[in-house]
Design an enzyme around this catalytic site. Structure first.
Site, PDB file in Angstrom:
ATOM      1  N   HIS A 141       0.825  -1.220   0.000  1.00 52.80           N
ATOM      2  CA  HIS A 141       0.000   0.000   0.000  1.00 52.80           C
ATOM      3  C   HIS A 141       0.858   1.269   0.000  1.00 52.80           C
ATOM      4  O   HIS A 141       0.515   2.250   0.663  1.00 52.80           O
ATOM      5  CB  HIS A 141      -0.976   0.002   1.190  1.00 52.80           C
ATOM      6  CG  HIS A 141      -1.972  -1.110   1.139  1.00 52.80           C
ATOM      7  ND1 HIS A 141      -3.136  -1.021   0.421  1.00 52.80           N
ATOM      8  CD2 HIS A 141      -1.970  -2.341   1.699  1.00 52.80           C
ATOM      9  CE1 HIS A 141      -3.815  -2.164   0.554  1.00 52.80           C
ATOM     10  NE2 HIS A 141      -3.126  -2.986   1.306  1.00 52.80           N
TER      11      HIS A 141
ATOM     12  N   ASN B  48     -10.283  -2.997   2.194  1.00 53.03           N
ATOM     13  CA  ASN B  48      -9.953  -2.947   0.774  1.00 53.03           C
ATOM     14  C   ASN B  48     -11.221  -2.670  -0.021  1.00 53.03           C
ATOM     15  O   ASN B  48     -12.314  -2.625   0.541  1.00 53.03           O
ATOM     16  CB  ASN B  48      -9.382  -4.299   0.323  1.00 53.03           C
ATOM     17  CG  ASN B  48      -7.903  -4.450   0.638  1.00 53.03           C
ATOM     18  OD1 ASN B  48      -7.162  -3.470   0.657  1.00 53.03           O
ATOM     19  ND2 ASN B  48      -7.475  -5.664   0.889  1.00 53.03           N
TER      20      ASN B  48
ATOM     21  N   TYR C 187       0.337  -4.225  11.393  1.00 53.69           N
ATOM     22  CA  TYR C 187       0.114  -2.843  10.962  1.00 53.69           C
ATOM     23  C   TYR C 187       0.738  -1.840  11.929  1.00 53.69           C
ATOM     24  O   TYR C 187       1.502  -0.969  11.526  1.00 53.69           O
ATOM     25  CB  TYR C 187      -1.380  -2.580  10.754  1.00 53.69           C
ATOM     26  CG  TYR C 187      -1.829  -3.085   9.406  1.00 53.69           C
ATOM     27  CD1 TYR C 187      -1.692  -4.428   9.081  1.00 53.69           C
ATOM     28  CD2 TYR C 187      -2.344  -2.238   8.439  1.00 53.69           C
ATOM     29  CE1 TYR C 187      -2.052  -4.910   7.836  1.00 53.69           C
ATOM     30  CE2 TYR C 187      -2.710  -2.712   7.190  1.00 53.69           C
ATOM     31  CZ  TYR C 187      -2.567  -4.051   6.897  1.00 53.69           C
ATOM     32  OH  TYR C 187      -2.922  -4.517   5.665  1.00 53.69           O
TER      33      TYR C 187
END
Ligand code: NDP
Length: 481
Positions: free
Chosen positions: A54, A127, A337
């Site tokens: 990303h 997403n 993350y």
């Protein structure tokens, strides 16, 4: 302060910003020109590491407004009353490409939303697809390696892509979405968003339900034909980024309806698919969409680096009333993350303006690189303490739930990778199916080993015989036994 007076980073006026200090007009340059040293050194440090996935993104500010009361399912404060507005920030992205790569490639799009609620930030890091390629985080680094560049040639490698997918049939559903028309959205405004994982909502009485999120675009779904997308990728690699900025700049504010699917906790034990398996959807015939609210993007970032590049999202950034599920991919992302941001932006990434909660932050975390607030000042810096420091609120503990089974490295019980991919194929029009097959054939042609192609054709066939036959015919191969 005179804003027109150029200063060094330590605030002193700069006497000359055109000529470095040299011994005579010819030089050499003197090391005592610290303004020059600072300018060059800071320039060298302008980049933070780009995200491994990303990396290429575009962001916008907006608000979320509740349109339907769902407090019977969740006590989340920002969903507590119809009409309540919460400021939010979204970052859209492609997955595999680098920071400067083209927007109009075939790739899932990241759809990461940060709600600045009064009870802390809530990140919904999804997403534009309802499912994912894999369902266990242990496969994530391997999967992403196949999407990135070959270690020797530094080229994208279709052999690795299809080898991995064909050996990981749980990817079939997402591969079908990716290769369908929706694999290249027309703009970031013309696509849906999904939380993808299953989460848990808990109400004020402590009762829970499983929940899935769907952001439905109010602009309608529109896609790019592959040849148009390829042309745009060359002519204007930032086509989606530009479109989003210009739309908002011109007051054409894109909006999405946020809907949820709600599943009673006990259904998870009997549903025909494992509802925590992120390669599966919950059929909307079983669990229809319920509207919750509306998200509107109405403000562009002032500064790309400060807001879009430094924005940090994590699926573990939750608020009371919203909890995780056992989804193995989600569980891995809870670590990965936040950890990526500690590495990329720093241990204090949550105190940067774009990430800082609008709610007050009171805790005992102190120090660390780039701590830029008052670091808790002289307040008590440990807990428990006798000095009236902040204390826990037990009613905000996540709801407890039963677990069972042996601790072991095991797969999900359900391994039907084919039914839902087939359902999607059968839902497409004849023309959409033809384009799907054509796209797959084009993508698989460069694969060198027939073994890989045949294995993958077998998966398409199991989803729907027509699907498998179409790909096999396009590649000039026959259906394997
Ligand atoms: P439904 O008929 O109730 O729902 C079909 C879903 O498919 C809708 O969300 C629809 O969204 C979406 N859809 C329609 N056309 C396409 C397309 N060309 N490409 C991708 N998605 C499309 O069926 P089920 O819920 O039982 O699901 C059937 C299949 O639909 C699934 O196997 C899955 O692949 C796909 N799907 C299901 C979703 C879900 O959450 N259940 C979500 C998205 C896809 P819309 O009309 O808004 O575009």
């Amino acid at each position: 302060m005179n804003k027109n007076k150029l200063t060094t980073s330590w605030g002193a006026p700069v006497g000359d910003n055109q000529n470095s200090m040299t011994a005579g007009s010819r030089g050499p340059t003197l090391i005592q020109d610290v303004h020059l040293l600072e300018k060059l050194a800071h320039f060298n440090r302008e980049r933070v590491p780009e995200r491994v996935v990303h990396a290429k993104g575009a962001g916008a500010h907006g608000y979320f407004e509740v349109t339907q009361d769902l407090t019977k399912y969740t006590k989340a404060d920002f969903l507590s009353e119809v009409g309540k507005r919460t400021p939010m920030f979204i970052r859209f992205s492609t997955v595999a490409g680098e920071n400067g790569s083209s927007d109009t490639v075939r790739d899932p799009r990241g759809f990461a939303v940060k709600f600045y609620t009064e009870e802390g930030n809530y990140d919904l890091v999804g997403n534009n697809t309802p499912v994912f390629f894999i369902r266990d985080a242990i496969k994530f680094p391997d999967f992403i390696h196949t999407q990135k560049r070959h270690p020797q040639t530094h080229l994208k490698n279709p052999n690795a892509v299809w080898d991995f997918w064909s050996l990981s049939p749980e990817s079939l559903h997402q591969v079908t979405i990716l290769m369908s028309d929706r694999g290249i959205p027309a703009t970031l405004r013309h696509m849906h968003g999904f939380g993808s994982h299953t989460f848990k909502w808990v109400n004020a009485e402590g009762q829970g339900v499983w929940v899935k999120y769907h952001f439905k675009t109010e602009q309608g779904v529109q896609n790019l034909a592959p040849d148009v997308a390829a042309q745009l990728a060359g002519e204007n690699p930032d086509y989606h980024t530009e479109d989003l900025f210009n739309a908002i700049d011109q007051g054409d504010f894109p909006a999405w309806k946020l809907c949820v699917q709600i599943m009673p906790l006990e259904d998870a034990n009997t549903y025909r698919f494992d509802p925590f398996d992120v390669t599966k959807v919950w059929s909307q015939k079983d669990y229809p969409l319920i509207e919750v609210g509306r998200m509107v993007l109405d403000r562009n970032p002032d500064n790309y680096f400060a807001e879009v590049e430094q924005a940090t999202f994590s699926p573990g950034t939750l608020v009371p009333g919203i909890e995780v599920s056992p989804d193995k991919m989600l569980q891995g992302r809870l670590f990965a993350y936040a950890d990526a941001h500690r590495y990329r932006v720093g241990a204090n990434h949550n105190s940067l303006p774009i990430n800082r909660p609008k709610a007050e932050v009171n805790n005992y975390q102190r120090d660390g690189q780039m701590r830029s607030d008052n670091n808790g000042g002289s307040s008590v810096y440990y807990e428990p303490n006798s000095f009236s420091g902040p204390t826990e609120t037990p009613h905000n503990k996540p709801a407890s739930y039963e677990v069972s089974g042996a601790a072991d490295s095991v797969a999900y019980d359900h391994d039907d990778h084919y039914t839902q991919a087939g359902d999607l194929y059968r839902l497409l029009s004849v023309e959409e199916r033809e384009r799907l097959v054509q796209t797959i054939v084009g993508a698989m042609k460069p694969v060198e080993k027939d073994e890989i192609k045949l294995r993958q054709i077998g998966h398409f066939y199991k989803a729907d015989p027509e699907y498998g036959k179409g790909v096999a015919a396009g590649l000039g191969l026959s259906i394997p036994e």
